[in-house]
Design a protein around this motif. Structure first.
Motif, PDB file in Angstrom:
ATOM      1  N   TYR A 227     -13.054 -11.675   4.792  1.00 38.41           N
ATOM      2  CA  TYR A 227     -13.137 -10.659   3.748  1.00 38.41           C
ATOM      3  C   TYR A 227     -11.771 -10.115   3.406  1.00 38.41           C
ATOM      4  O   TYR A 227     -10.884 -10.025   4.257  1.00 38.41           O
ATOM      5  N   LEU A 228     -11.590  -9.751   2.152  1.00 42.89           N
ATOM      6  CA  LEU A 228     -10.412  -8.968   1.783  1.00 42.89           C
ATOM      7  C   LEU A 228     -10.668  -7.542   2.255  1.00 42.89           C
ATOM      8  O   LEU A 228     -11.769  -7.019   2.076  1.00 42.89           O
ATOM      9  N   ARG A 229      -9.667  -6.919   2.827  1.00 40.13           N
ATOM     10  CA  ARG A 229      -9.915  -5.606   3.435  1.00 40.13           C
ATOM     11  C   ARG A 229     -10.366  -4.578   2.399  1.00 40.13           C
ATOM     12  O   ARG A 229      -9.821  -4.521   1.296  1.00 40.13           O
ATOM     13  N   PRO A 230     -11.363  -3.779   2.761  1.00 44.22           N
ATOM     14  CA  PRO A 230     -11.822  -2.721   1.861  1.00 44.22           C
ATOM     15  C   PRO A 230     -11.072  -1.419   2.093  1.00 44.22           C
ATOM     16  O   PRO A 230     -11.268  -0.461   1.355  1.00 44.22           O
ATOM     17  N   GLU A 231     -10.243  -1.378   3.113  1.00 43.54           N
ATOM     18  CA  GLU A 231      -9.386  -0.219   3.360  1.00 43.54           C
ATOM     19  C   GLU A 231      -8.262  -0.666   4.271  1.00 43.54           C
ATOM     20  O   GLU A 231      -8.388  -1.644   5.008  1.00 43.54           O
ATOM     21  N   THR A 232      -7.136   0.046   4.208  1.00 45.43           N
ATOM     22  CA  THR A 232      -6.006  -0.342   5.048  1.00 45.43           C
ATOM     23  C   THR A 232      -6.152   0.218   6.459  1.00 45.43           C
ATOM     24  O   THR A 232      -5.494  -0.240   7.384  1.00 45.43           O
ATOM     25  N   ALA A 233      -7.029   1.206   6.619  1.00 45.58           N
ATOM     26  CA  ALA A 233      -7.103   1.948   7.881  1.00 45.58           C
ATOM     27  C   ALA A 233      -7.379   1.050   9.087  1.00 45.58           C
ATOM     28  O   ALA A 233      -6.767   1.235  10.145  1.00 45.58           O
ATOM     29  N   GLN A 234      -8.290   0.082   8.939  1.00 45.87           N
ATOM     30  CA  GLN A 234      -8.672  -0.703  10.116  1.00 45.87           C
ATOM     31  C   GLN A 234      -7.515  -1.499  10.699  1.00 45.87           C
ATOM     32  O   GLN A 234      -7.466  -1.742  11.897  1.00 45.87           O
ATOM     33  N   GLY A 235      -6.583  -1.918   9.829  1.00 46.82           N
ATOM     34  CA  GLY A 235      -5.399  -2.615  10.329  1.00 46.82           C
ATOM     35  C   GLY A 235      -4.564  -1.730  11.231  1.00 46.82           C
ATOM     36  O   GLY A 235      -3.860  -2.204  12.132  1.00 46.82           O
TER      37      GLY A 235
END
Length: 537
Positions: A227-235
């Motif tokens: 998936y393309l990330r839906p938010e940067t936070a998880q990284g």
RNA sequence: GCGGGUGUAACUCAAUGGUAGAGUGUCAGCCUUCCAAGCUGAAUGUUAGGGGUUCGAGUCCCCUCACCCGCUCCA
């Protein structure tokens, strides 16, 4: 009565969109092929504006972070994680939920059900079937959850009670249909959800996953799906341990990241406000649980002021604390910094959300990844030792899962807010509109013009331009009349224009024309660079 | 996703079913001593895309796309 006018914008969104295209701020993506819904391209001026806003955030967050409540400078490090991650990241974060199943939300109870598990009682009126047209219409259909005995009984009970109340007799053993049954398409307003008393609170069934899917490698099968990330936070959460292990940081500290995120929105709307590809500026602030409330307040305050510092100084900017029923289940507090966009006016739309996320994310990743993410607080250990606390208790208390405060800002939305705030219709001006950007955010800082193209003025102007362009984005323009050049600068939002005229050649001064007032003053030619530095840097 | 509206040059708009135009802007040149001045010239169109009706379609019909408004939705 004119007070009402202050909340309604003096221009329409169409006007702003037209200017954005005309002046190279924002173009529809793939426009020569008819565009593509939910995607926008930033033109030369737009990318300059976006970069200025992004750079200001990075500087004020990572390079020169604020001073904390205790007077000490904060510790925040940067990060740039991959857009595509192991799909397990999104499973752990909860973004893959109700994966292939259409889901139904209840707008009242806030519960979410699998559409195929919701059943609706079909209990027809015995009298009506007998041909009597005078019976009251049944306007309540009770839903329950399949294979859930208690919700079924409850629905039967409610149906019976309702039937009695309106004076009809219903069949004793009604059949039931799936909520997705086409028959219910128009009858949804009569259906009462399993956990509520009022009809019409269930949304229509829909696929809930908003993530863009892609496949890693050439083989397109389920095993390679990501998936393309839906938010940067998880990284940030997935790198929390790496940062902790390598960067000699101690709690509290933050990790900041700017980057693209992707959500397959059902309905992209309102120009770049809700687009399917957008950019975020997120920071996760890790802190001891007992300090989290203080830090939460600190960051809400800090972030609201930051938006003011980049030019949103008017009363279009507000802080809005979420009500308890708005909060995600893991969050104990959340506030939005909101802006009054033309399409939300007189209301407000989100610009940034500051969430108290507790230890939800780290807990989830620790559990899913089987990697220990707890923090060993050595300072606390020493402190407790000095206090003579019991050894076992010290061991227990000095190891804990940090809590997280997350200021998550929309860079794309920030650009939109800056554009909205700057857009100032002015019928007195030839351009009809002035873009009053904060000078530090302005895509172009200055125009440099010879008043006329003779008597050596172009040469002096060129020399000044060559000097300024080593430090600032500026433009030389000698075409057409001086008025037209000023008008161009008004639309582009360049805060200052320097004009070389006849006097310059004799006394080494130039005129500075102020974008916002159109007034002029004379300053020394060799002071121009300093003049700009004082107002921009 | 549903309903309504819009779509002709970069922009604003013309064009009875019969040769696609104007103004603005842009570019080049001249002129010009402070707010889109003037003069001369130039470039720019798959009439959103596709299909159909017609001797002939920007115009009538159908499909698709994009944008706007209202619902819906908004991790």
């Amino acid at each position: 009565m004119n007070d009402a006018d202050s909340t309604s914008p003096a221009y329409s969104m169409d006007d702003l969109v037209a200017l954005c295209k005309r002046c190279g701020f924002v173009f529809p993506a793939s426009e020569i092929y008819g565009g593509i819904n939910g995607f926008w391209d930033f033109g030369p001026r737009g990318v300059a504006l976006k970069n200025n806003l992004r750079d200001a955030w990075w500087r004020d967050m990572v390079e020169c972070p604020p001073i904390g409540p205790d007077g000490e400078p904060l510790s925040i490090v940067g990060l740039d994680s991959a857009i595509i991650q192991n799909p397990k990241v999104w499973e752990a974060s909860g973004h893959i939920g109700g994966f292939n199943d259409p889901m139904v939300d209840c707008t009242e109870s806030k519960k979410r059900y699998r559409a195929d598990q919701i059943r609706v009682l079909i209990s027809w009126d015995v009298e009506a079937d007998s041909g009597d047209d005078s019976h009251p219409a049944i306007q309540r259909l009770y839903a329950f959850i399949e294979d859930d005995e208690s919700s079924y009984k409850s629905a039967i009970k409610k149906t019976t009670k309702y039937a009695k109340a309106i004076g009809v007799s219903v069949v004793d053993n009604p059949e039931h249909w799936s909520f997705s049954h086409p028959e219910f398409a128009d009858a949804r307003q009569y259906i009462v959800g399993p956990d509520v008393e009022t009809p019409g609170t269930l949304t229509e069934p829909r696929m809930f996953n908003l993530m863009f899917e892609t496949y890693i490698g050439a083989i397109r099968d389920e095993d390679n799906k990501s998936y393309l990330r839906p938010e940067t936070a998880q990284g940030i959460f997935t790198n929390y341990k790496n940062v902790l292990d390598t960067m000699r940081v101690k709690l509290p500290f933050g990790i900041a990241q700017v980057g693209k995120s992707f959500r397959n929105e059902v309905t992209p709307r309102n120009f770049i406000f809700r687009s399917r590809e957008f950019e975020q500026m997120e920071m996760e602030w890790f802190c001891p649980p007992d300090q989290s409330q203080v830090w939460y307040e600190f960051w809400v305050e800090q972030r609201t002021n930051w938006w003011k510092s980049v030019g949103l100084t008017g009363d279009n900017l507000i802080r809005r604390d979420h009500d308890a029923d708005e909060l995600a289940h893991y969050s104990t507090a959340c506030a939005d910094v909101e802006y009054r966009y033309p399409f939300t006016s007189p209301g407000y739309g989100e610009l940034e959300g500051i969430a108290h996320r507790g230890c939800f994310d780290l807990d989830a990743h620790q559990k899913a990844s089987k990697t220990k993410l707890e923090y060993f607080d050595q300072d606390l250990q020493v402190k407790l030792q000095k206090e003579g606390v019991d050894k076992e208790e010290i061991k227990q208390r000095s190891k804990y899962m940090p809590h997280v405060i997350e200021p998550a800002a929309g860079l794309t939305r920030g650009v939109l807010a800056l554009l909205c705030e700057a857009y100032t219709p002015d019928p007195e001006r030839p351009s009809g509109v002035v873009m009053k950007f904060n000078p530090a955010m302005a895509p172009i800082k200055a125009g440099i013009f010879p008043l006329v193209n003779k008597d050596g003025m172009p040469e002096v102007a060129q020399k000044l331009y060559q000097e300024l362009r080593t430090k600032y984005a500026c433009q030389y323009d000698g075409k057409q009349s001086i008025g037209k050049r000023y008008a161009r600068m008004d639309e582009a939002g360049a805060p200052y224009s320097f004009t070389i005229d006849g006097d310059t050649l004799t006394d080494q001064t130039v005129t500075v024309r102020d974008r916002d007032t159109a007034s002029q003053e004379r300053i020394a030619l060799d002071q121009v660079s300093t003049f700009l530095a004082d107002r921009i840097d």
